[in-house]
Design a protein around this motif. Structure first.
Motif, PDB file in Angstrom:
ATOM      1  N   UNK A  38       0.848  -1.200   0.000  1.00  0.00           N
ATOM      2  CA  UNK A  38       0.000   0.000   0.000  1.00  0.00           C
ATOM      3  C   UNK A  38       0.879   1.244   0.000  1.00  0.00           C
ATOM      4  N   UNK A  39       0.457   2.278  -0.732  1.00  0.00           N
ATOM      5  CA  UNK A  39       1.187   3.543  -0.661  1.00  0.00           C
ATOM      6  C   UNK A  39       0.889   4.266   0.646  1.00  0.00           C
ATOM      7  N   UNK A  40       1.874   4.996   1.119  1.00  0.00           N
ATOM      8  CA  UNK A  40       1.735   5.816   2.325  1.00  0.00           C
ATOM      9  C   UNK A  40       1.605   7.265   1.870  1.00  0.00           C
ATOM     10  N   UNK A  41       0.548   7.948   2.331  1.00  0.00           N
ATOM     11  CA  UNK A  41       0.261   9.298   1.879  1.00  0.00           C
ATOM     12  C   UNK A  41       0.429  10.321   2.997  1.00  0.00           C
ATOM     13  N   UNK A  42       0.756  11.552   2.591  1.00  0.00           N
ATOM     14  CA  UNK A  42       0.729  12.644   3.563  1.00  0.00           C
ATOM     15  C   UNK A  42      -0.682  13.224   3.598  1.00  0.00           C
ATOM     16  N   UNK A  43      -0.863  14.313   4.285  1.00  0.00           N
ATOM     17  CA  UNK A  43      -2.204  14.878   4.458  1.00  0.00           C
ATOM     18  C   UNK A  43      -2.806  15.405   3.156  1.00  0.00           C
ATOM     19  N   UNK A  44      -1.986  15.645   2.139  1.00  0.00           N
ATOM     20  CA  UNK A  44      -2.480  16.132   0.845  1.00  0.00           C
ATOM     21  C   UNK A  44      -2.576  15.026  -0.202  1.00  0.00           C
ATOM     22  N   UNK A  45      -2.512  13.767   0.234  1.00  0.00           N
ATOM     23  CA  UNK A  45      -2.573  12.592  -0.633  1.00  0.00           C
ATOM     24  C   UNK A  45      -1.387  12.487  -1.573  1.00  0.00           C
TER      25      UNK A  45
END
Length: 214
Positions: A38-45
């Motif tokens: 799974x990709x890990x995203x920051x708060x802005x995707x």
């Protein structure tokens, strides 16, 4: 002649995690959706990394506390654009030794993921579809050659070209264009020509040549 792009092959995905997602939750997501990373995203995707099954097993064996995605992920995230060709995506995977690429839009926000298994779909294309594209789009459509003078045979993605073309300078063009057709694994060249218009006057051998696609 239209080539399938990353946008055509990727899996549009809503399965992602945040930096603080716990080990067990990541494991649950992989199991629930039948995926391996799974990709890990920051708060802005924006993708900042990827957590794979291998990352989970590595940390589990290390046995150091209760890690989150930011502790587990491989970073930085190597991404792809939806308009990339499959060849470009495959080369980026090979260069960075990764099995998948998050796909991002113009604002670098996640819109999907493309894996090596997705790229392999190109080589599952039916032989008849490959033959039809080479005959109609490449030879007749783009190069304006007579279809009656040429024969195209395709077996398991292996293309064999035979027949006669007007000029020797057309040979590398034909081969290059056929190699670029989606689903072509290899090309065997058994073409001849009526007139040698190459500057060095070299007459090609008539034993047939086999070329590897890029």
């Amino acid at each position: 002649m239209r080539h399938r792009s990353v946008a055509d092959l990727m899996t549009p995905t809503a399965v992602s995690v945040q930096r603080g997602t716990a080990f067990k939750e990541i494991t649950r997501l992989l199991d629930e959706f039948g995926i391996t990373a799974v990709p890990v995203l920051d708060d802005d995707r924006h993708p900042v990394g990827i957590v794979s099954e291998a990352d989970l097993l590595r940390r589990r064996n290390a046995g150091s506390g209760t890690p989150t995605a930011v502790d587990l992920m491989s970073s930085p995230a190597i991404t792809a654009r939806p308009d990339w060709s499959a060849v470009r995506a495959a080369r980026v995977m090979e260069k960075h030794r990764v099995k998948r690429l998050p796909v991002v839009d113009a604002d670098d926000r996640l819109i999907g993921i493309v894996a090596r298994s997705d790229l392999l779909q190109l080589f599952l294309r039916r032989d008849h579809a490959i033959q039809e594209e080479i005959l109609e789009d490449v030879l007749t459509g783009a190069l304006r050659l007579s279809p009656s003078a040429l024969t195209v045979e395709v077996a398991d993605g292996l293309v064999t070209l035979s027949g006669t073309v007007p000029r020797s300078s057309l040979l590398p063009v034909i081969l290059r264009m056929c190699q670029s057709v989606d689903g072509v694994v290899d090309v065997i060249d058994r073409l001849d020509y009526e007139r040698d218009d190459l500057s060095d006057g070299h007459k090609r051998a008539q034993d047939g040549r086999r070329t590897q696609p890029e």
